[in-house]
Scaffold this active site. Structure first.
Site, PDB file in Angstrom:
ATOM      1  CG  ASP A  12      16.407  -0.558  -1.829  1.00 48.73           C
ATOM      2  OD1 ASP A  12      15.353  -0.046  -2.263  1.00 48.73           O
ATOM      3  OD2 ASP A  12      16.428  -1.332  -0.852  1.00 48.73           O
ATOM      4  CG  ASP A  14      12.029   1.244   2.384  1.00 52.90           C
ATOM      5  OD1 ASP A  14      11.833   1.924   3.395  1.00 52.90           O
ATOM      6  OD2 ASP A  14      11.434   1.453   1.298  1.00 52.90           O
TER       7      ASP A  14
END
Length: 235
Positions: A12, A14
């Site tokens: 991922d 963020d």
């Protein structure tokens, strides 16, 4: 401690590789004040990991402010605030080291983020020298092949299929996530998942059933031991 060996890794972005989550919190807080609402950590937890436009529609519906602002109007204001904040977002501890280590050892890696193409480049201003080393990047916020964002498994399944050397099965993929929705997405895709949560937003210790499903929970990427998953150890 050891787990099933993996051959591929998906990150991922963020709050996992780069600390952009504080920017999202501040931007939502500033905007919602205009409409007489408060952006709580419970809202934050449930919003995290969703596609950009989907998360805005969800927030407006959840707070019943659709008569005050449209998703398009909110998005324009939101993105303007975020773009300035993203320029200051630092890398998360251990993130660059892990990415460079896996690339050095020729482990296939990818990025799968709920970000969209119009805002994602701004997040890389201070990090292009290592994030751009990740050649496979899926921006599920507006990727046409991703029909449903996290917590649905679609983003990670689409990413897996795009590896030049597709994994034998989803269980050979290790996902790194920081959000509740992102972890559910990875697990429902049949992948293993290391969660590095921001405990002020979501504490897995308070959710025993969820905690049982997660492959591994760490306080920082700095604590990850690649050899636990059959990957090359740090030198």
């Amino acid at each position: 401690m050891s787990f099933s060996p993996v051959t591929h890794v998906i990150f991922d972005f963020d709050g996992l590789l780069v600390d952009t989550e504080s920017a999202y919190t501040q931007a939502n807080s500033e905007l919602l004040k205009k409409y007489g609402k408060v952006f709580t950590m419970d809202l934050k937890r449930r919003q995290m990991g969703k596609r950009h436009d989907e998360s805005i529609r969800w927030l407006i519906n959840e707070l019943n402010i659709g008569d005050l602002v449209t998703p398009e109007e909110y998005s324009l204001q939101y993105d303007a605030i975020l773009i300035e904040m993203f320029k200051q977002s630092p890398a998360m501890p251990g993130a660059e080291k892990l990415v460079r280590h896996l690339i050095h050892h020729h482990i296939p890696i990818a990025l799968c983020t709920g970000s969209c193409s119009r805002t994602f480049p701004t997040k890389l201003d201070n990090h292009r020298d290592w994030v751009d080393m990740i050649k496979l990047q899926v921006l599920s916020g507006d990727d046409p092949e991703v029909k449903h964002g996290k917590p649905h498994p679609d983003p990670f399944l689409v990413t897996m299929r795009r590896f030049p050397d597709v994994p034998d099965n989803a269980g050979k993929v290790l996902v790194f996530e920081d959000s509740y929705n992102g972890v559910l997405s990875a697990l429902d895709a049949g992948m293993q998942c290391v969660m590095v949560p921001e405990r002020s937003i979501y504490d897995p210790d308070q959710d025993p059933e969820f905690k049982k499903r997660v492959t591994l929970i760490l306080d920082s990427l700095e604590h990850f031991k690649p050899e636990d998953f059959g990957l090359p150890a740090y030198d």
